[in-house]
Scaffold this active site. Structure first.
Site, mmCIF file in Angstrom:
data_model
loop_
_atom_site.group_PDB
_atom_site.id
_atom_site.type_symbol
_atom_site.label_atom_id
_atom_site.label_comp_id
_atom_site.label_asym_id
_atom_site.label_seq_id
_atom_site.Cartn_x
_atom_site.Cartn_y
_atom_site.Cartn_z
ATOM 1 N N ASP A 235 9.642 3.289 -1.114
ATOM 2 C CA ASP A 235 9.311 4.145 -2.258
ATOM 3 C C ASP A 235 10.471 5.068 -2.646
ATOM 4 O OD1 ASP A 235 6.748 3.197 -2.788
ATOM 5 O OD2 ASP A 235 5.803 4.568 -1.360
ATOM 6 N N LYS B 255 -1.203 3.828 3.179
ATOM 7 C CA LYS B 255 0.208 3.870 3.597
ATOM 8 C C LYS B 255 0.417 4.571 4.942
ATOM 9 C CE LYS B 255 2.093 3.682 -1.086
ATOM 10 N NZ LYS B 255 3.030 4.307 -2.051
#
Ligand code: ATR
Length: 266
Positions: free
Chosen positions: A102, A66
């Site tokens: 997220d 990420k």
């Protein structure tokens, strides 16, 4: 050719994302293909380039890529910059847009699926790695009365809290005398059956304990239940962040409830 998407990670074989996105596509009548790409460690940017060359339009990024995805992006969203990480990429010609869904996934799960309103609540976030960093800003935007960040390595929590005023940061002992309405476990402790240094007394009456890990019961969730708190794993966050990515790519937000219910039933 059908529009192509994929999740890129290592490991990635057991990812639920292909199944989730297939449900979203069916539900919204969108024709997409969603695959799995195992990128070697050190081979992330090459995997993205190859996927782009093969006609890929977007990708979800999972561990451990990420942060690298964020650095690779030519343009990033504000929420990706806050997290310093991207879990969603849009491949648009030569451009690479990095976003992070997220935090929205966590907030969406709390609100939509768990009926938890963050406004005015006392929130303790445990951990200071990538998972914690990705949700601090969205948590603060939901106007809690207090956001405390506790970490085994206190210094990391202090640094994180300094970036995100008015959050407070420190070691677990720092907050041991307080009570919280929501305690979020963003550490990886549960994966090795370990428990961060919190006591039962940390949970206020009617508190919710949330573990971002899913698919297993963790010592943290067991402690919370023993303390009389409600307990939730992170499966809903997974489905909600996927829906936000789908919205970004396809312009339509799928209904997450039936997909989450099916996953819970399975
Ligand atoms: P991620 O990106 O998943 O957050 P990470 O950057 O490795 O992964 O961070 C892991 C987090 O879990 C850290 O906050 C770590 O605490 P430290 O910063 O002190 O290492 C926390 N963690 C891992 N195992 C833990 C344990 N047994 N008890 C408490 N915290 C733990």
């Amino acid at each position: 050719m059908v529009d192509r998407y994929a999740v890129i990670g290592n490991p990635v074989a057991h990812s639920k994302s292909p199944w989730i996105h297939a449900q979203f596509a069916r539900q919204t009548g969108q024709a997409i293909e969603y695959g799995v790409i195992l990128a070697p460690i050190g081979g992330f940017s090459r995997a993205v380039a190859e996927f782009r060359a093969a006609g890929g339009l977007g990708a979800n990024i999972t561990l451990p890529f990420k942060q690298e995805a964020f650095r690779l992006a030519s343009r990033t969203s504000e929420r990706a910059r806050a997290a310093q990480a991207a879990n969603t990429l849009v491949l648009d010609g030569d451009a690479l847009f990095g976003d992070n869904t997220d935090g929205a996934g966590l907030i969406g799960d709390l609100r939509r699926n768990l009926g938890f309103d963050l406004a005015g609540k006392r929130v303790l976030l445990m951990g200071s790695g990538g998972a914690a960093q990705g949700v601090v800003s969205p948590l603060l935007e939901s106007r809690p009365a207090r956001l405390a960040i506790a970490n085994r390595t206190a210094q990391r929590a202090l640094v994180l809290a300094q970036r995100f005023a008015p959050a407070a940061g420190g070691g677990y002992a720092e907050f041991a005398g307080e009570q919280f309405d929501l305690v979020i476990n963003a550490t990886s402790a549960g994966l090795s059956e370990e428990l961060p240094a919190v006591a039962k007394a940390i949970f206020a009456r009617g508190a919710l304990a949330y573990d971002m890990v899913y698919g297993r019961d963790t010592p943290f969730l067991r402690l919370a239940r023993e303390a009389g708190a409600a307990a939730s794993d992170g499966l809903g966050m997974l489905v909600e962040q996927a829906a936000e990515s789908f919205l970004l790519w396809r312009g339509v937000r799928p209904d997450t409830a039936p997909v989450l219910a099916a996953l819970r039933g399975a």
